[in-house]
Write an enzyme that holds these catalytic residues in place. Structure first.
Site, PDB file in Angstrom:
ATOM      1  N   ASP A   1      30.292  62.132  34.810  1.00 15.32           N
ATOM      2  CA  ASP A   1      31.343  62.022  33.793  1.00 15.32           C
ATOM      3  C   ASP A   1      31.930  63.372  33.411  1.00 15.32           C
ATOM      4  OD1 ASP A   1      29.861  59.223  31.969  1.00 15.32           O
ATOM      5  OD2 ASP A   1      30.918  59.374  33.877  1.00 15.32           O
TER       6      ASP A   1
ATOM      7  N   LYS B   1      29.777  57.505  22.770  1.00 14.91           N
ATOM      8  CA  LYS B   1      30.319  56.215  23.244  1.00 14.91           C
ATOM      9  C   LYS B   1      29.251  55.458  24.040  1.00 14.91           C
ATOM     10  CE  LYS B   1      32.799  55.853  27.295  1.00 14.91           C
ATOM     11  NZ  LYS B   1      32.462  54.779  28.223  1.00 14.91           N
ATOM     12  N   ASN B   2      28.607  56.169  24.984  1.00 14.78           N
ATOM     13  CA  ASN B   2      27.721  55.468  25.916  1.00 14.78           C
ATOM     14  C   ASN B   2      26.356  55.124  25.332  1.00 14.78           C
ATOM     15  OD1 ASN B   2      29.783  55.418  27.699  1.00 14.78           O
ATOM     16  ND2 ASN B   2      29.008  57.034  29.029  1.00 14.78           N
TER      17      ASN B   2
ATOM     18  N   ARG C   1      31.934  49.218  41.611  1.00 13.23           N
ATOM     19  CA  ARG C   1      30.963  49.040  40.533  1.00 13.23           C
ATOM     20  C   ARG C   1      30.289  47.655  40.524  1.00 13.23           C
ATOM     21  NH1 ARG C   1      33.040  52.178  35.356  1.00 13.23           N
ATOM     22  NH2 ARG C   1      30.809  52.376  35.023  1.00 13.23           N
ATOM     23  N   PRO C   2      29.541  47.340  41.580  1.00 11.47           N
ATOM     24  CA  PRO C   2      28.841  46.043  41.639  1.00 11.47           C
ATOM     25  C   PRO C   2      27.758  45.951  40.570  1.00 11.47           C
ATOM     26  CG  PRO C   2      28.114  47.472  43.397  1.00 11.47           C
ATOM     27  CD  PRO C   2      29.268  48.182  42.731  1.00 11.47           C
ATOM     28  N   ILE C   3      27.183  44.750  40.415  1.00  9.06           N
ATOM     29  CA  ILE C   3      26.086  44.570  39.450  1.00  9.06           C
ATOM     30  C   ILE C   3      24.873  43.912  40.129  1.00  9.06           C
ATOM     31  CG2 ILE C   3      27.499  44.491  37.343  1.00  9.06           C
ATOM     32  CD1 ILE C   3      27.290  41.404  37.496  1.00  9.06           C
ATOM     33  N   ASP C   4      24.731  44.155  41.424  1.00  6.37           N
ATOM     34  CA  ASP C   4      23.619  43.531  42.161  1.00  6.37           C
ATOM     35  C   ASP C   4      22.261  43.958  41.617  1.00  6.37           C
ATOM     36  OD1 ASP C   4      23.368  45.815  44.932  1.00  6.37           O
ATOM     37  OD2 ASP C   4      24.638  45.986  43.175  1.00  6.37           O
TER      38      ASP C   4
ATOM     39  N   ARG D   1      33.873  46.926  31.451  1.00  2.00           N
ATOM     40  CA  ARG D   1      32.650  46.696  32.249  1.00  2.00           C
ATOM     41  C   ARG D   1      31.420  46.600  31.357  1.00  2.00           C
ATOM     42  NH1 ARG D   1      30.122  47.416  36.855  1.00  2.00           N
ATOM     43  NH2 ARG D   1      28.067  48.363  36.767  1.00  2.00           N
TER      44      ARG D   1
HETATM   45  C1  EPZ Z   1      27.193  54.346  33.049  1.00  2.00           C
HETATM   46  O1  EPZ Z   1      27.890  53.430  33.876  1.00  2.00           O
HETATM   47  C2  EPZ Z   1      28.243  55.017  32.172  1.00  2.00           C
HETATM   48  N1  EPZ Z   1      28.901  54.011  31.346  1.00  2.00           N
HETATM   49  C3  EPZ Z   1      29.271  55.731  33.039  1.00  2.00           C
HETATM   50  O2  EPZ Z   1      30.177  56.400  32.170  1.00  2.00           O
HETATM   51  C4  EPZ Z   1      28.540  56.764  33.890  1.00  2.00           C
HETATM   52  O3  EPZ Z   1      29.472  57.386  34.756  1.00  2.00           O
HETATM   53  C5  EPZ Z   1      27.452  56.072  34.721  1.00  2.00           C
HETATM   54  O4  EPZ Z   1      26.549  55.357  33.851  1.00  2.00           O
HETATM   55  C6  EPZ Z   1      26.633  57.068  35.528  1.00  2.00           C
HETATM   56  O5  EPZ Z   1      26.046  57.989  34.669  1.00  2.00           O
HETATM   57  C7  EPZ Z   1      28.306  53.621  30.201  1.00  2.00           C
HETATM   58  O6  EPZ Z   1      27.222  54.075  29.859  1.00  2.00           O
HETATM   59  C8  EPZ Z   1      29.042  52.613  29.373  1.00  2.00           C
HETATM   60  P1  EPZ Z   1      25.372  53.036  36.989  1.00  2.00           P
HETATM   61  P2  EPZ Z   1      27.054  52.338  34.779  1.00  2.00           P
HETATM   62  O7  EPZ Z   1      24.935  51.622  36.920  1.00  2.00           O
HETATM   63  O8  EPZ Z   1      25.887  51.875  34.020  1.00  2.00           O
HETATM   64  C9  EPZ Z   1      26.140  51.737  41.530  1.00  2.00           C
HETATM   65  C10 EPZ Z   1      32.262  56.974  31.248  1.00  2.00           C
HETATM   66  O9  EPZ Z   1      33.200  57.666  31.673  1.00  2.00           O
HETATM   67  N2  EPZ Z   1      25.603  50.430  41.120  1.00  2.00           N
HETATM   68  O10 EPZ Z   1      24.380  54.122  36.749  1.00  2.00           O
HETATM   69  O11 EPZ Z   1      28.033  51.357  35.284  1.00  2.00           O
HETATM   70  C11 EPZ Z   1      27.500  51.995  40.890  1.00  2.00           C
HETATM   71  O12 EPZ Z   1      28.534  51.400  41.656  1.00  2.00           O
HETATM   72  C12 EPZ Z   1      31.564  55.996  32.174  1.00  2.00           C
HETATM   73  O13 EPZ Z   1      31.807  57.034  30.083  1.00  2.00           O
HETATM   74  C13 EPZ Z   1      25.380  49.456  42.093  1.00  2.00           C
HETATM   75  O14 EPZ Z   1      25.639  49.669  43.275  1.00  2.00           O
HETATM   76  O15 EPZ Z   1      26.587  53.283  35.982  1.00  2.00           O
HETATM   77  C14 EPZ Z   1      27.588  53.498  40.898  1.00  2.00           C
HETATM   78  O16 EPZ Z   1      28.006  53.937  42.182  1.00  2.00           O
HETATM   79  C15 EPZ Z   1      32.183  55.981  33.554  1.00  2.00           C
HETATM   80  N3  EPZ Z   1      24.879  48.254  41.711  1.00  2.00           N
HETATM   81  C16 EPZ Z   1      26.138  53.923  40.662  1.00  2.00           C
HETATM   82  O17 EPZ Z   1      25.324  52.793  40.997  1.00  2.00           O
HETATM   83  C17 EPZ Z   1      24.558  47.971  40.404  1.00  2.00           C
HETATM   84  O18 EPZ Z   1      24.085  46.857  40.108  1.00  2.00           O
HETATM   85  C18 EPZ Z   1      25.847  54.341  39.217  1.00  2.00           C
HETATM   86  O19 EPZ Z   1      26.130  53.248  38.391  1.00  2.00           O
HETATM   87  C19 EPZ Z   1      24.806  48.965  39.428  1.00  2.00           C
HETATM   88  C20 EPZ Z   1      25.314  50.196  39.813  1.00  2.00           C
END
Ligand code: EPZ
Length: 422
Positions: free
Chosen positions: A305, A22-23, A121-124, A92
């Site tokens: 995950d 999926k990812n 889940r911010p996107i900063d 998302r």
């Molecule tokens: C990906 O999410 C996966 N999703 C998630 O899988 C997975 O849990 C995650 O990576 C961590 O491995 C997909 O690939 C579609 P991150 P993503 O950006 O990209 C913080 C599943 O069950 N953060 O690595 O959103 C965020 O809040 C899903 O398949 C910021 O603060 O994860 C989190 O605490 C769930 N600012 C941490 O970083 C940002 O701009 C990790 O997030 C971006 C993220």
């Protein structure tokens, strides 16, 4: 909304094939927008999140058709650079169209993705990075408007190895002018695979899978055919089911190198595992041992995950385990559901849970808060004595092509049922 009914208590025995990832599928579907042509994506899982990404493609004027598990995407024409608010709120990962549309159209309008049950889940990291690439980015009432006359490559230092931010930077950089260097990039296999697809389509990328990725912008991409890797989290989920219920299983097409951290934990708590490049054979006969402290980490550490699934498994171990969730800020919601089944779990802080293993769980009516928590409750039902109903199981279908099919292949008594079952 559908539910899943599980009649538990029996050991597992059987084999199942692991679906496509999926990812890996989601970012690659967004990436197809960078190519004015056709992309063939093989071994693509038919899951809700993929269907949703296809709907966004259609919003943009593109088309996609299925032939079995092969998805044929035609992005020759992109007639809109606007991703609707409802699309982003629903899922998302739609945010990955940000980088792809910038690369293709030099503009994009997209809403902030909402938080979800596992955190806000911010996107900063995404936005701060893209601003550095000569992109003008305005935010107004939850809508992000970006435009640029020319994307320029630059050096980007990520505070945290965010998977999505790394992917969005890569998507923005592929057709940029000059070189983009990402420091502290995410090393997840899904980042590696996005880069592999982009290289197959003509992109120039060095360092995929490492924490330093360098992208040299090119003028355009071309058609490509890509076969998705098997889903490492689906494989880990089915291994956890054997660990919890006991018995033995063969998982065909399991991506062994990508789940070494999970294999190590399962062996340490008492599972026997034989892994080759074609399959994983796992069995568990003796009572599970506890795991002192299990910390979720960015790849190649233990994946967040798989945290919910291991909480279920450790609930049945002979002793006390602690789980530390280092990635998301509220990913212990499953604890309350497992406690309805007799688990003894104390959530000490928002990221520390202490589990005291019990001899067995009892069937109950529980609720899936997210797809991985839902899968973990199906595992709990398979291991428990009696009947379990997992409500709001639609969230599981976001990531698992057919969890009932796969668990039934392993010998479990699992079936979809209507939500109004009492
Ligand atoms: C990906 O999410 C996966 N999703 C998630 O899988 C997975 O849990 C995650 O990576 C961590 O491995 C997909 O690939 C579609 P991150 P993503 O950006 O990209 C913080 C599943 O069950 N953060 O690595 O959103 C965020 O809040 C899903 O398949 C910021 O603060 O994860 C989190 O605490 C769930 N600012 C941490 O970083 C940002 O701009 C990790 O997030 C971006 C993220």
């Amino acid at each position: 909304m559908s539910s899943i009914k599980v009649i538990g208590g029996d050991r597992l025995k059987g084999e199942t094939k692991i679906q496509g990832s999926k990812n890996a599928a989601l970012p690659i579907i967004a990436a197809t927008v960078l190519n004015k042509g056709v992309t063939i994506l093989k071994n693509c899982p038919r899951i809700l999140d993929v269907f949703h990404m296809i709907n966004v493609l259609k919003e943009l004027g593109c088309s996609a058709t299925w032939e079995g598990n092969t998805l044929i995407v035609d992005t020759t024409a992109v007639t809109s650079a606007k991703v609707s608010e409802s699309s982003v709120q629903k899922m998302r990962s739609s945010i990955l169209f940000l980088g792809a549309l910038l690369g293709r159209c030099h503009e994009v309008t997209i809403a902030y993705p909402g938080g979800c049950s596992i955190g806000n889940r911010p996107i900063d990291y995404h936005l701060d990075s893209i601003r550095k690439m000569n992109v003008c980015l305005e935010e107004d009432k939850g809508i992000i408007n970006c435009f640029t006359d020319k994307i320029t490559g630059t050096d980007i230092f990520l505070k945290f190895p965010s998977v999505g931010a790394t992917q969005n930077i890569i998507l923005t950089a592929v057709l940029a002018e000059g070189i983009t260097r990402i420091y502290n990039a995410a090393r997840e296999p899904e980042v590696y695979e996005l880069c592999t697809y982009l290289e197959e389509a003509g992109a120039r990328i060095n360092g995929k899978g490492t924490s330093f990725i360098e992208i040299e912008g090119v003028n355009k991409l071309h058609d490509a055919e890509h076969t998705l890797s098997p889903d490492r989290i689906a494989a880990g989920t089915y291994m956890a089911a054997v660990a919890a219920a006991g018995g033995e299983a063969v998982l065909l097409d399991a991506p062994v190198p990508q789940i070494e951290s999970v294999i190590r934990v399962l062996i340490k708590i008492g599972c026997s595992i034989k892994a080759t490049d074609k399959y994983i054979k796992i069995s568990r006969s003796r009572r599970l041992l506890p795991y002192d402290v299990l910390r979720t980490q960015p790849y190649p550490g233990f994946p967040t995950d798989m945290q919910s699934q291991l909480m279920t498994v450790l609930s049945l171990s002979d002793g006390r385990s602690t789980i530390v969730e280092e990635i998301f800020d509220s990913r212990f919601q499953n604890a309350d559901e497992l406690k309805k089944m007799g688990a003894k779990i104390t959530v000490e802080t928002k990221n520390i849970a202490v589990i005291s293993g019990v001899m067995h769980l009892n069937g109950a009516v529980v609720k899936a808060h997210d797809l991985r928590a839902g899968a973990a409750l199906v595992i709990a039902g398979i291991a428990a004595h009696g009947e379990t109903i997992v409500r709001e199981a639609t969230s599981i279908e976001r990531g698992y092509e057919d969890i009932c099919r796969d668990m039934s292949n392993l010998g479990a008594n699992v079936q979809y049922c209507s939500d109004n079952i009492q």
